[in-house]
Design an enzyme around this catalytic site. Structure first.
Site, PDB file in Angstrom:
ATOM      1  N   ASP A   1      -7.904   2.738  -1.254  1.00 23.50           N
ATOM      2  CA  ASP A   1      -7.074   2.437  -2.426  1.00 23.50           C
ATOM      3  C   ASP A   1      -7.712   1.298  -3.226  1.00 23.50           C
ATOM      4  OD1 ASP A   1      -5.242   4.289  -1.551  1.00 23.50           O
ATOM      5  OD2 ASP A   1      -4.011   2.799  -0.505  1.00 23.50           O
TER       6      ASP A   1
HETATM    7  N1  URA Z   1      -4.642   4.061   4.094  1.00 20.32           N
HETATM    8  C1  URA Z   1      -4.076   3.515   3.012  1.00 20.32           C
HETATM    9  O1  URA Z   1      -2.874   3.489   2.890  1.00 20.32           O
HETATM   10  N2  URA Z   1      -4.873   3.011   2.059  1.00 20.32           N
HETATM   11  C2  URA Z   1      -6.214   2.990   2.149  1.00 20.32           C
HETATM   12  O2  URA Z   1      -6.890   2.485   1.251  1.00 20.32           O
HETATM   13  C3  URA Z   1      -6.788   3.545   3.294  1.00 20.32           C
HETATM   14  C4  URA Z   1      -5.993   4.074   4.250  1.00 20.32           C
END
Ligand code: URA
Length: 238
Positions: free
Chosen positions: A104
């Site tokens: 993310d």
């Molecule tokens: N899980 C998440 O919620 N976000 C990420 O960036 C990676 C794994």
């Protein structure tokens, strides 16, 4: 394997296709012992290629680890926002390097990038169960019951997570290892136990740990042993 010389020189970032033709015309390129001006010349993958007497790095397959900083998109390109590809020299984009899965925008840590689409695909495929380890900071107080809930498999709206290992480091931080990587999975798992994630960092991907000497935004190419370990984890031969 062979490749057209102009294509190879473009891929490894010497210049655009037309720029490369001029470079060739000017006699600036040597393949092994011979100056080559013909753009269509077929170069062998083991040939030594020189530009103005300097040996070029003509490897077409590259594998990298990047310490993803916060605020950067995991995408090949985006019209408005900075992407992880913009943190790397342009040669990696020219070679077709792609991120292995996604972190993310606000997540930090280990992001792998590779020119091998099949490798990338297998490393993120839920069937292969390649483990990923994150350190999460949460809003709430982590307890033994959370460890048990993660181990049992957290039910989310659309699927039940595979068993995950939760290790509580402090009342608000934990190391969590998952065998899959669905969209926002870690955040959704903690939200499901009522402790939303406030910070998320990936420390491991399969056999590889984030290089401790890298700072956010920095990258390095993987070593030969790391590449072998990654292909093995993916069930592939390099
Ligand atoms: N899980 C998440 O919620 N976000 C990420 O960036 C990676 C794994």
């Amino acid at each position: 394997m062979t490749m057209r010389l102009d294509k190879l020189l473009t891929h490894v970032g010497v210049a655009s296709r037309s720029g490369v033709r001029q470079v060739l015309k000017a006699g600036r390129v040597r393949v092994d012992q011979t100056i080559v001006k013909d753009a269509a010349f077929q170069v062998d993958e083991n040939a030594l290629v020189y530009l103005d007497g300097q040996k070029l790095d003509t490897r077409l397959s590259r594998h990298l680890m990047l310490y993803k900083p916060p605020g950067v998109l995991t995408a090949k390109e985006d019209a408005r926002q900075q992407t992880v590809m913009e943190l790397l020299p342009p040669v990696y984009t020219a070679l077709g390097c792609m991120p292995v899965g996604r972190l993310d925008k606000d997540t930090t840590g280990l992001l792998l990038l590779t020119t091998d689409g099949e490798l990338a695909h297998r490393l993120i495929s839920p069937e292969r169960h390649v483990e990923k380890t994150y350190v999460a900071t949460v809003d709430g107080h982590l307890e033994e019951s959370d460890v048990q809930a993660f181990a049992a498999g957290i039910p989310l709206k659309d699927f039940i997570c595979l068993p995950a290992k939760l290790e509580i480091l402090t009342p608000v931080t934990a190391r969590v290892t998952v065998q899959e990587g669905k969209f926002h999975q870690i955040k959704r798992m903690f939200a499901a136990v009522g402790k939303p994630v406030t910070q998320l960092h990936r420390a491991w991907f399969g056999p590889l740990a984030l290089e401790p000497s890298l700072h956010p935004g920095e990258y390095r190419e993987l070593t030969e042993n790391e590449i072998i370990a990654l292909y093995t984890a993916a069930g592939l031969k390099e």
